[in-house]
Enzyme design. Structure first.
Site, PDB file in Angstrom:
ATOM      1  N   ARG A  83      27.863   8.349   3.568  1.00 19.46           N
ATOM      2  CA  ARG A  83      28.578   9.244   2.665  1.00 19.46           C
ATOM      3  C   ARG A  83      29.951   8.665   2.375  1.00 19.46           C
ATOM      4  O   ARG A  83      30.671   8.305   3.291  1.00 19.46           O
ATOM      5  CB  ARG A  83      28.710  10.637   3.293  1.00 19.46           C
ATOM      6  N   ARG A  92      26.631  11.409  -4.094  1.00 19.30           N
ATOM      7  CA  ARG A  92      26.628  11.196  -2.650  1.00 19.30           C
ATOM      8  C   ARG A  92      25.226  11.026  -2.097  1.00 19.30           C
ATOM      9  O   ARG A  92      24.277  11.630  -2.607  1.00 19.30           O
ATOM     10  CB  ARG A  92      27.367  12.293  -1.923  1.00 19.30           C
ATOM     11  N   ASP A  95      25.325  15.290   1.578  1.00 20.34           N
ATOM     12  CA  ASP A  95      26.417  16.252   1.681  1.00 20.34           C
ATOM     13  C   ASP A  95      25.939  17.375   2.586  1.00 20.34           C
ATOM     14  O   ASP A  95      24.899  17.986   2.320  1.00 20.34           O
ATOM     15  CB  ASP A  95      26.750  16.781   0.282  1.00 20.34           C
ATOM     16  N   ASP A  97      27.347  20.880   4.178  1.00 18.76           N
ATOM     17  CA  ASP A  97      28.425  21.866   4.155  1.00 18.76           C
ATOM     18  C   ASP A  97      28.102  23.005   5.108  1.00 18.76           C
ATOM     19  O   ASP A  97      27.031  23.618   5.009  1.00 18.76           O
ATOM     20  CB  ASP A  97      28.594  22.454   2.750  1.00 18.76           C
TER      21      ASP A  97
END
Length: 159
Positions: A83, A92, A95, A97
């Site tokens: 990343r 990317r 990812d 989150d």
């Protein structure tokens, strides 16, 4: 054990493979298991439009890790998948989150929960509502109601 929800996205390399690998790595974290995972969703990029579409998913974790420790582990997985954070909303490989953690609201220098923009993004809300129909975003309301406000965003369930 805490319940955490992680948003997963990829639009470089082999996104489906990246997401599947990330799910395995999430389940291998200390004191953690993936208890649910959503379907994959294809979504248009947000912010920087000149890039490939994303594949997105959400995983529900049962974890003994504290929220900031879990965030640190998520970032380590992202680094292993190469990343790069070249600019906001850049393409990317992976990812991850941290969206929600045990219904808590956290505002620290390293972590804000719930994730600050999740209530505006169909690519987070649709897979979250799929695996947790009664999900609530603290301070914002039910995920399904928030998703209804995102009706104009392109999203397609693919698997």
């Amino acid at each position: 054990m805490a319940t955490a929800y992680v948003g997963i996205g990829s639009n470089l390399g082999e996104p489906r493979r990246q997401i599947e690998a990330a799910l395995e790595e999430l389940g291998a974290l200390p004191g953690t298991r993936v208890s649910r995972r959503s379907s994959l969703y294809r979504t248009a990029p947000v912010g920087h439009a000149d890039q490939p579409d994303f594949l997105n998913a959400v995983a529900r974790l049962e974890t003994g890790l504290a929220a900031e420790d879990l965030l640190r582990e998520l970032q380590a997985i992202e680094r292993r998948h190469h990343r790069e954070r070249s600019f906001a909303n850049a393409p990317r490989t992976l990812d991850l989150d941290l969206l929600l953690y045990d219904g808590r609201m956290i505002a620290s220098p390293r972590l804000t929960l719930p994730h600050p923009r999740m209530h505006e993004r169909a690519f987070v809300l649709a897979p979250l509502a799929e695996i947790e129909p009664e999900a609530d975003v603290p301070g914002r309301g039910p995920a399904r109601a928030l998703l209804a406000r995102c009706a104009g965003q392109q999203i397609e369930r693919i698997a």
